[in-house]
Design a protein around this motif. Structure first.
Motif, PDB file in Angstrom:
ATOM      1  N   PHE A  13      12.475   3.524  40.269  1.00 46.76           N
ATOM      2  CA  PHE A  13      13.324   3.242  41.416  1.00 46.76           C
ATOM      3  C   PHE A  13      12.490   3.249  42.694  1.00 46.76           C
ATOM      4  N   HIS A  14      12.744   2.255  43.519  1.00 47.45           N
ATOM      5  CA  HIS A  14      12.119   2.175  44.839  1.00 47.45           C
ATOM      6  C   HIS A  14      13.106   2.711  45.871  1.00 47.45           C
ATOM      7  N   VAL A  15      12.661   3.610  46.719  1.00 49.78           N
ATOM      8  CA  VAL A  15      13.381   3.961  47.936  1.00 49.78           C
ATOM      9  C   VAL A  15      12.636   3.215  49.040  1.00 49.78           C
ATOM     10  N   TYR A  74      17.819   1.824  48.104  1.00 52.72           N
ATOM     11  CA  TYR A  74      17.076   2.064  46.872  1.00 52.72           C
ATOM     12  C   TYR A  74      17.446   0.979  45.873  1.00 52.72           C
ATOM     13  N   THR A  75      16.554   0.728  44.929  1.00 52.18           N
ATOM     14  CA  THR A  75      16.784  -0.298  43.935  1.00 52.18           C
ATOM     15  C   THR A  75      15.932  -0.043  42.703  1.00 52.18           C
ATOM     16  N   SER A  76      16.387  -0.573  41.583  1.00 52.29           N
ATOM     17  CA  SER A  76      15.588  -0.541  40.364  1.00 52.29           C
ATOM     18  C   SER A  76      14.945  -1.911  40.111  1.00 52.29           C
ATOM     19  N   GLU A 131       8.662   3.913  48.476  1.00 48.69           N
ATOM     20  CA  GLU A 131       8.117   4.925  47.596  1.00 48.69           C
ATOM     21  C   GLU A 131       8.758   4.746  46.229  1.00 48.69           C
ATOM     22  N   LEU A 132       7.984   4.915  45.173  1.00 42.71           N
ATOM     23  CA  LEU A 132       8.431   4.696  43.815  1.00 42.71           C
ATOM     24  C   LEU A 132       8.700   6.035  43.131  1.00 42.71           C
ATOM     25  N   PHE A 133       9.837   6.109  42.416  1.00 47.10           N
ATOM     26  CA  PHE A 133      10.238   7.322  41.714  1.00 47.10           C
ATOM     27  C   PHE A 133      10.553   6.993  40.256  1.00 47.10           C
TER      28      PHE A 133
END
Length: 57
Positions: free
Chosen positions: A2-4, A19-21, A51-53
């Motif tokens: 997921f990107h914030v 946020y998005t996937s 930022e990537l999670f």
């Protein structure tokens, strides 16, 4: 994954946090397309931070 991300519109002098996937560039393209919603008010949104999670939480 997921990107914030944070977008900024110079013409509106506003930030948008999301946020998005999906692929981040595709998500930005959708923000810039014709739609209803907060980001529809401007067509100059630019990604200023991301930022990537591993997880959505």
């Amino acid at each position: 994954m997921f990107h914030v991300y944070i977008l900024f519109s110079r013409s509106q002098d506003k930030y948008y946090v999301g946020y998005t996937s999906m692929v981040l560039e595709e998500r930005l393209r959708r923000h810039l397309s014709t739609h209803k919603g907060f980001t529809a008010r401007a067509k100059d949104w630019a990604i200023v931070y991301s930022e990537l999670f591993d997880q959505k939480s």
